[in-house]
Every structure is written in C-alpha cells, then in structure tokens.
Scaffold this active site. Sequence first.
Site, PDB file in Angstrom:
ATOM      1  N   ARG A 183       0.856  -1.199   0.000  1.00 20.48           N
ATOM      2  CA  ARG A 183       0.000   0.000   0.000  1.00 20.48           C
ATOM      3  C   ARG A 183       0.881   1.233   0.000  1.00 20.48           C
ATOM      4  O   ARG A 183       1.852   1.312   0.750  1.00 20.48           O
ATOM      5  CB  ARG A 183      -0.930   0.028   1.213  1.00 20.48           C
ATOM      6  CG  ARG A 183      -1.871   1.244   1.178  1.00 20.48           C
ATOM      7  CD  ARG A 183      -2.962   1.192   2.227  1.00 20.48           C
ATOM      8  NE  ARG A 183      -2.509   1.524   3.553  1.00 20.48           N
ATOM      9  CZ  ARG A 183      -3.172   2.314   4.419  1.00 20.48           C
ATOM     10  NH1 ARG A 183      -4.320   2.861   4.050  1.00 20.48           N
ATOM     11  NH2 ARG A 183      -2.702   2.544   5.606  1.00 20.48           N
ATOM     12  N   GLU A 205     -11.292   6.969   0.441  1.00 19.41           N
ATOM     13  CA  GLU A 205     -11.329   7.155   1.894  1.00 19.41           C
ATOM     14  C   GLU A 205     -12.148   8.367   2.336  1.00 19.41           C
ATOM     15  O   GLU A 205     -12.973   8.259   3.232  1.00 19.41           O
ATOM     16  CB  GLU A 205      -9.898   7.284   2.432  1.00 19.41           C
ATOM     17  CG  GLU A 205      -9.048   6.064   2.153  1.00 19.41           C
ATOM     18  CD  GLU A 205      -7.619   6.248   2.631  1.00 19.41           C
ATOM     19  OE1 GLU A 205      -7.366   6.015   3.822  1.00 19.41           O
ATOM     20  OE2 GLU A 205      -6.767   6.611   1.801  1.00 19.41           O
ATOM     21  N   ARG A 264      -3.790  10.917  12.337  1.00 23.19           N
ATOM     22  CA  ARG A 264      -4.355   9.656  11.860  1.00 23.19           C
ATOM     23  C   ARG A 264      -5.627   9.320  12.643  1.00 23.19           C
ATOM     24  O   ARG A 264      -5.813   9.745  13.773  1.00 23.19           O
ATOM     25  CB  ARG A 264      -3.343   8.525  11.997  1.00 23.19           C
ATOM     26  CG  ARG A 264      -2.210   8.627  10.988  1.00 23.19           C
ATOM     27  CD  ARG A 264      -1.375   7.368  10.999  1.00 23.19           C
ATOM     28  NE  ARG A 264      -0.312   7.425  10.016  1.00 23.19           N
ATOM     29  CZ  ARG A 264      -0.440   7.073   8.740  1.00 23.19           C
ATOM     30  NH1 ARG A 264      -1.610   6.666   8.292  1.00 23.19           N
ATOM     31  NH2 ARG A 264       0.575   7.144   7.922  1.00 23.19           N
TER      32      ARG A 264
END
Length: 1057
Positions: free
Chosen positions: A559, A680, A892
């Site tokens: 990824r 996302e 995050r």
Amino acid sequence: MTDTTDDIAEEISFQSFDDDCKLLGNLLNDVLQREVGHKFMEKLERNRILAQSACNMRMAGIEDAAELLEKQLASEISNMDLEEALTLARAFSHYLNLMGIAETHHRVRKSRNFTHLSKSCDDIFNQLVQGGVSPDELYTTVCKQEVEIVLTAHPTQINRRTLQYKHIRIAHLLDYNDRPDLTHEDKEMAIEDLMREITSIWQTDELRRHQPTPVDEARAGLNIVEQSLWRAIPHYLRRVSNALKKHTGRALPLTCTPIKFGSWMGGDRDGNPNVTAKVTRDVSLLSRWMAMDLYIREVDSLRFELSMNRCSHKLLRLAHELLEKETSMEDRHESRNQSMSRSQLKHHFQLAPSLPTQLPAGADLPSCTECNDNESKYPKLELPGTDYMPLNRQDARATTVKESPLNSSQKPAENENSSNSNGYQPPLTPRSSASGSSQLLAQKKLFAESQVGRSSFQKLLEPSLPQRPGIAPYRIVLGDVKDKLMKTQRRLELLLEDLPCEYDPHEYYETTDQLLEPLLLCYESLQLSGSGVLADGRLADLIRRVATFGMGLMKLDLRQESGRHSETLDAITKYLDMGTYSEWDEEKKLEFLTRELKGKRPLVPPTIVVPPDVQEVLDTFRVAAELGSDSLGAYVISMASNASDVLAVELLQKDARLALSGELGRPCPGGTLRVVPLFETVKDLRGAGSVIRKLLSIDWYRDHIIKNHNGHQEVMVGYSDSGKDAGRFTAAWELYKAQEDVVAACNEFGIKVTLFHGRGGSIGRGGGPTYLAIQSQPPGSVMGTLRSTEQGEMVQAKFGLPQTAVRQLEIYTTAVLLATLQPPQPPRELKWRNLMEEISKISCERYRSTVYENPEFLAYFHEATPQAELGFLNIGSRPTRRKSSTGIGHLRAIPWVFAWTQTRFVLPAWLGVGAGLTGACEKGYTEDLRAMYREWPFFQSTIDLIEMVLGKADFPIAKHYDEVLVSESRRELGADLRRELLATEKFVLIVSGHEKLSQNNRSLRRLIESRLPYLNPMNMLQVEILKRLRRDDDNNKLRDALLITINGIAAGMRNTG
C-alpha cells in the site's frame, strides 16, 4: 417459555464467568499481598469498594449518593504518592486484563455448550435450504466463495507480545480447569500453574520500551498463524464440510477453502517510512520460510503415521523411482568424495562442525515426538537470520556473527527435532564483510549447501532404504516431500542472508500445486486401498492447510499513497524532458499512461538518477516484480481519487517487470499484482463510481482486467478517514452509496467486483460485530466475494485462540453466504433514502462545525484527552501523523479515536448523530425512522452500533476529565458536547424503541457493568496523573504510570482505536 429458558441458560453461563473472575481476582490478590504488602492492599480494596458502591448507586438511580462516593474516590486517589499511584494503576490494569481473559473464555464456553449454535454453518445451511435454496445451489455457492481476511499492523495492540502469550496461557489453563474429569489434585495443580502465570505477569514490565519495527509487526502476525490459525483452519473446514454433507449430500472438496488470509504487515508503506522495499522482500521471504517450517513438522508427523505398505500402483511406482534416484545420487556422491583432493577435504571439514559422537536424545522415538529437553546438545530450529547455529554449546560460545535484521526476537520452533531427523542442518554463515573476496563468498556457498556428514549421520539413525526387507511407500514419498521442503527452506535462508543461491528448480517447491501433487497422490492411494479413514485424518488436514496458506501463509499486500506515484512520474517525465506529470490535467495523464501501457519498451531509463523517496518507490516495484503474485496480493492505492491514480501504478508495475525480465532473460515470476484504488474521504467516496466507470471505459484497462485478473475488479473503501472527515453517520451512508455505485459501474461493463472493506476495531473506525457488518451491506455488493481488514488488537481478540478463530471463520462464511443467496433488503421507498440524505447532511454539518470550524476545539481536544502522550506507547512502527502539522486533519484516525476512547467520551462514534435524528423527529418523521429501523438492515445496524457505543460512554467520567484538566474558558464547550451526548442517547432510544441502552444485548450490558469497579478508578487515576505530568513533563515515572493507565482503560473498554 423460551425467553425464560434463555434467561436461565444465561444466568448459568454468567455464574461460570463470575466464578472465573473471582478465581483470577483472588489469585491476583494473593500475588499482590506477597508483592506489595497488606497495607497497600487495604487501600486498593477501599478504592474498589468506593467505585463499586458508586456504580451501584448510579444503576439504582441515586445520583447524588453516587456523585459523593465518586468525589471521595477522586480525593483518595489525589492524595496518593507517585509510587502508590503507579502500583494501583498496575494492579487495576491487571485486574481488567484478567477479566478480559475470563470474558473471552466465557464466550468460548458458551458457544461450546450450545448444541445448536446460531450463525454456524449447520444453522445457516439449514435456514437456507428451508428457505427454498436448492442443495445444488448451496453447494456451488459455498465452493465458489472467496473471502480473504487481511491482517494489518495498525497500531492498536496495546499489550506487549510477551504478555499476550502469558494471557493465552491463562486462557488455556481456564479451559483445562473446566474439564469434568479432573481429580482434586489435578485442579490444585491447575490453580498453582495459574498462580505462577499471574506472578510472572506482575513481575513483567507492561510497557514496550522500544518502538517495534515493521519486521517485528510481521513476526507477530506470523505468530498468530502458528499459534492459532494453523490449528483452527482444519477444524473450521471440517465444520463446513460436515454441514455441507448433511444438507447437500456432498462434502467440501479437499482443496477448496472458502477463506484465505492476507497481510499488510511489512507491505503497508502509506505514511510509514520504516517500510522499505528491503523490508517487504525480507518479510515475504520470512513468511515463506515459516510456511516451510510448519509444513516440515506436519510431514514429519505424517511419515510416522503412514507406516503401511498397501498402496496404489501409481504411488508404489513413484516410491521405487525415488529409491532408485536416491541410490544413484548416493553413488555419485561417494564417487565425488573419493575424487576430492586431500586439501579440499581438509578445508571442507574445517568449515563444517565435527560429526556427533552419539545419537541425539530421542533418536529412537518417532520423528513427530516433541523434544523439550533443555540439555540437548543438538540445535533447535530457529527463524532464519539468527546467529550462527552451532551443533553444540561449546561451538556456540566460540562463535560470533553479525546479527541479521530479522533477528531481533527469534524463538525456537515447537518441535526441536522436526528438521533434524535426517541429520544436522548446516548452520547459517555470517554475512561477508565489505572487504570479503569472491573466493570467501564461494566458500560460504559451499558450506551453506554442504552435505558432508549428512549421509553418514543418516546411516547412524537408520539403514538405507534399499536394504529394508519391505518398503513403506508413503514414508518414501513423504520423505522426498520433506527433503524438498528443507531445500526450499535452506534456499530461502540463503536469499535472506543475501548469499549466492543456485538451486535446481526441481529440488525445491515454488508453487502450491507442486506441494499439493504428492500429498493428493497419497490421499488418492489411501482411498483406493480402503484406508479412507486414514486419508481423512492428518493428511486431509495438511492438504487443506496447503490449499489455504499456500507457500507463504499470507499473501502480502503493498500500500502506498497516490501522491508518491505522482512524484515518481514527475521525476521520470522531467528526466525525459516531457514536462511535469503532476501539472497535467486528467485527460492528458490518461492519454500518456495509456500510450505507455500499450508500448513494449521500458519507460524508466536504467541510468536515471532520482531523489531517495522516488528511488524507494521504484525499488518497491522492482521487489514486486521479483516476488510476483505468488507471494504478493494487491497493490492498494490510498487517497485514490482519479482513474490516472490506478493507471500510474499499472505503468510503474509494467515497467519494473519489463526491466527485470530483460535482465533475467525470462518472464518474471507469477503474474502482475491487482491494483486496488482505496477511496477514503467523503469526497472520494462520492466520486468512486465515476472513477471505476472511467477506468473500465479504457480499452487497454478493461482487456487487462479480463485477461490477467479473470474479469475481476477490486475496490477498497476506507472507514477510518471517512469517519474522521464527516462523522460516523455520514461516513456510513456515503460508504453505502459508494458501494452501490461501484457495483453498478462494474455491472455496466460486465466486470465482477470484489469490495475490500478497510475496517478498524472500534465503532468510530467502522468496527463492530462481523456478522452485523456484512449483513448490512448494499444488495449485490457481496456476491460470494469479500475482503476485509482485521486490525491491531482485534487480530488477537478474534484469532488469538483456536476456538475463537474457528467461530470467527464460521461467522465470516455464513454472513457472506447469506448476503449472497439472500441479499439484505434495500430501502423500501425513495422517501427513506431522502430522509437518510437529510439526517446525514445535518449530522455532517454539526460534526464539522465542532471539530474543524470551532477555533477552541483543537485546544480542548489536547487538554481533555491523553492524545499527546499516546506516542510514548511504542505500539506501532508508523508515525501518528501523516504530516508534521498539529491540526486534526493530518492526525491519523487511530489516535483520534483512541484518545476519546480513553476518556470514555467516545465522541467520534456519535458526534452529529443526535443533531441529525433530532432534526428528522422534529419534522414529524419519527414513525418513518422506526419503520426504517425495523425493515432496513443497514439503518438498523447503524443505529445498533451507535447504541452500543453510547452504552460504553460515561457522562460523569467525561465530566471529571473536563473539570480537572480543561481550562475554565473551554469547559463550556465540554458541557455542550455532554448535552449533545444525552440528546443522542434520547433520540437513538426513540428510534430503536428500547427503554434503555443495550436493551437488546443484555450480555454486553452485564459484561460492561462488571468491569466498572476497576475501570472507573483507572480513569480517575489517569486524570490525576495527567494533571501532575502536565506540571512535570520530564518525570519518566509519572509517564510510565500514565501509560499503564492507558493500557488498563484499553483493556476495560476492550478497544483502543
């Protein structure tokens, strides 16, 4: 009547749970009496009683008395000195962890005691057949099902691996203690073992003192396979097969496995500079090495079991061919040894350790027998890359070697003799120094592949096969399998050590089919010879493991963030004087990418010089080309937003494969990797369908999908960032619509689609019960295929024990099967969709106005939570922020949710929901919402998950954080949010029709209540420690105490981020 019976069964089950909690609590008390003394224990018990009394008062509705008791508890804690606070934090943290172990054991025992287990294969297969699904359709659908569970290294596993192992040991002892056949003496011994484990836990440091590396994280994933999934898979597949045979008349085919596993550990480089191309290569090789090790152990056991002579003609012919081959090889080997010069022999024996002067302990025992003799003089099997493995301890003391990067925490395998039954394995050589010559490298290669002493040692153990009066054909064939597995393993060791490796491809295994071939031949032979009962035992289990785990246990996904690919193409186009790729519009990018993809020459010149970040991207594609699709799974593009993001990766992948095949003079191993866009943010989710349509409208791409990926497009949707971006309710609705649109786009072009769900563990990041989540997906989005991540602490919680793993695998299988054959209902009418749009809009506006637009919120967040201190936990290899900004945008999702979970406010999971529901109810849509809850699975699961979170939220605890830690000028913001929490609870209950939270899940409510006497003091202790630490932020002991409270609260909430 049924309800009463269920209540009685639940009471009986909970009595056993209470007994386990009492047993473990008493044992911990005994340990603490010995370790910290009677005086401190009195103080600890006083705090627990105060907390318990306050909880009782609050549950009884006597709020004033509860508040007084909580204030007294806070006062007691604030008067503690640092040493007492640290000890109390440790004690309550261990209490909560032990309760968690008892809770897991309670669930296992509960599922074991039910004769008819809901959501099991037997239950759902029967339900489908009774509902009109034909046995043939059921059989075909199960056999074609493709579910992949992807284990990730997201930093949410709070416990050290050492403590995880000790917790598993306690779980096994509780399981053993339940056995009805134990004598009084047996039970006393089990209690003594529990006491030893708890003592060991207390004397062990709870905190990670160093940040784990990506390889450490990958090793943790491999341990889950070795300790649990390896045992669970055969059991799970037997359940599927037995249920299929019962309801369709046909068993599951032997090489059919509805579930496989993938991994991001060592491949997820998005925002993690520690994951490099070399790390990915090493982790992939290490995973293959571990697979060989596990297979060797199983084949060893099979060789002992399959001692019979009766077999098919085909197997007998193969056994004789192998005997003849071995005899001719021994003759050639002896001839070569005789022609070797005296000086060569002398040099050869200087490199190799001397032969043993006696047989190894246990040489008379079958090869599958475990040897736990700590005094053995013979080498234990260790993970590759360890220090030089000597034949005996004297050699070990005399030898030193440079440590491999994979060697930070190796452990011996369970079966110490598993790879040594044919003699010792030559030890690994150290890496050559920078000044080493090619001659030294050749000597290392000679030593690494040395057979000196091997045949002689074999003769010490047993006579050579041709001298036997009769042959055991299965043992001969399986002996050859083991020999190839060991050569495969040695080849991987050489690759890991960067040593020359020139094995004949016929001497080792490269593919799963190569390993399956002799095993299936043995299976067929046993069936034809009338020994089907043997064939369906250990051999069938091994075949099913090979079919499931393949050559690498878990295929590794890669990824990377889309911007890194654009930077790489910028460097290439600038070098070629073509301009700056990132400045082109989308159409020009697509034109360029498509043209280059159709070409047959590499794009990247071998002489190109690029910055280190760009070189790392190119190196990653080079490693992907070397390993291929046999070892790697998908290439996931995070923050994907355009069709060019996908084609850019396809081009870089194609270019690397062209360059490598040119160097090798042959095609690259395996096929190209699937390229998977990850949508996302809310904006990207809304555009997902358009991006897929654009991609599939490009002839080259559509042909590529059909030719190389069997007409299958994979699309990933992210739950974490969308939730942080717009709030949980809006994210859930946007995810639902995005999946509908992606499925429709693929159907328009006749392409099959697999949706990959990037779920976190907590509700705020898309977590929740697996069955509920799958059953609430849009109709047509789960058509026999599904990929889903399992992250951090959820990997251990769901798959850490074989019993829980089997149950989880069954739930995945039956949920996907139901969603395929009986898809969930869509919204009954357009009005419902419009109502969802309205609620979502209000919810998103309220969420964003608080989190992103209120100038005071960021400061409030830092004051009211331990977010700033989470980085000291060392629970993951990647940074907590994507960029160095201090804003919430670049934080995050994991630390964002983690911080609010610690304060018991769990704000990300419910903020905005109350405003949306209030708006709809005030406009007269209450009855519509109730109908939606009853009839629309998606809406029902969304409300149920929010209700579950609200049941874990705690108004008084959140208020206590604000009163002690938040500046007076910002306390009103906290008060507003708490009022919104109450409003959310009110309207969620109105919609669900429940009188109180978790009314439809009494077990969960009772389990939560049982933790409160330990959890509430932990929160108050955390508040006190935070207050002191913010006045003395260099005090390491205070920081340790804080981190221990974080561990304890995470254990009590059964969630981190």
